[in-house]
Design an enzyme around this catalytic site. Structure first.
Site: not given
Ligand code: IPE
Ligand code: IPE
Ligand code: MG
Length: 250
Positions: A22-25, A39, A69, A71, A133, A186, A205
């Site tokens: 998480d956190g690419n955006g 991404h 979700e 989508w 792996l 996470r 864990e």
């Molecule tokens: C969870 O991240 C899904 C993936 C990392 C693929 P999200 O960014 O979609 O989750 P929420 O919306 O913060 O719960």
């Molecule tokens: C996780 O990064 C990748 C996917 C859910 C596909 P996000 O796109 O959720 O990045 P944030 O949470 O918006 O920073």
């Molecule tokens: Mg996210």
């Protein structure tokens, strides 16, 4: 007293690590870049984390790449993420194969185009006998969807009520045959599970870090594993260190 960090090799390595990438955006926005750049950077990071897992002798790695979700995101981003899946297979498959990685998919392929679906199935087939792996890619994956699909599967097979137990349910999940994750990581500072491995993670864990996924490197993984190695997993029992006095058992 805090023990010094062993920064060379983790002591007790988990068999199965699962990661909510998480956190690419936010990584991209913090650099003034469009979300898709995040991404792309996250995809680049896959290679080094996979390499680190091989080096640390982790047997199973499960990566949450796209949730049921997701989508609901803007069409442009959804299309971009589907394109990235295709690009990763095109660009990385040979190297993954050479590294001895067995690719598996967990989730549903039915919403993908036949072209992309075939690509995923071919990648899985090509790497079927690799065993260095086991890499489960959770794409269009949701834990609730997985449980619904398991219930459907059992009903379709005419499973008898008295034969249903936890072991049987596990066999109907996308992860059949894969041990439960020992450690779920996470990235990005969010403290929630977001529908990931809700059955399999019952006793995992958890490790949370504020690092965004594109910056989560080998050292970050090592830190997570070191922290894991220091935890005591009790599975509802009592502490091995309590020596029967009940003081440290909580
Ligand atoms: C969870 O991240 C899904 C993936 C990392 C693929 P999200 O960014 O979609 O989750 P929420 O919306 O913060 O719960
Ligand atoms: C996780 O990064 C990748 C996917 C859910 C596909 P996000 O796109 O959720 O990045 P944030 O949470 O918006 O920073
Ligand atoms: Mg996210």
């Amino acid at each position: 007293m805090a023990q010094p960090l062993n920064l060379t090799l983790p002591e007790k390595v988990p068999t199965h690590v699962a990661i909510i990438m998480d956190g690419n955006g936010r990584w991209a926005i913090s650099r003034g870049l469009p979300r898709m750049a995040g991404h792309r950077a996250g995809t680049e990071n896959l290679r080094r984390v996979i390499e680190a897992c091989i080096e640390f002798k982790i047997r199973y790695l499960t990566l949450y790449a796209f949730s049921t979700e997701n989508w609901g995101r803007p069409q442009e981003e959804v299309q971009g993420l589907l394109r990235i899946l295709e690009d990763v297979i095109d660009r990385e498959l040979q190297q993954l194969f050479d590294q001895g990685v067995q690719l598996r998919h967990i989730g549903r392929l039915d919403r993908l185009t036949p072209h992309l679906r075939n690509k995923v199935m071919q990648a899985v087939e090509l790497t079927r006998t690799n065993d260095r792996l086991i890499l489960n890619v959770a794409f269009n994956y949701g834990g609730r969807d997985e449980i619904v699909s398991a219930i459907r599967g059992m009903l379709q097979d005419g499973v008898k009520v008295e034969d249903i137990d936890e072991k049987l349910v596990s066999k109907y999940l996308y992860t059949a045959g894969v041990p439960d994750p020992d450690l779920i990581i996470r990235t990005s500072g969010e403290l929630r599970g977001s529908n990931f491995l809700i059955w399999q993670g019952a006793y995992s864990e958890w490790y949370f870090t504020s690092t965004y996924w594109p910056d989560f490197d080998k050292e970050e993984l090592r830190k997570a594993i070191i922290e894991y190695s220091r935890r005591e997993r009790r599975f509802g029992g009592v502490s091995q260190n309590s020596e029967g006095n009940g003081i440290n058992a909580g």
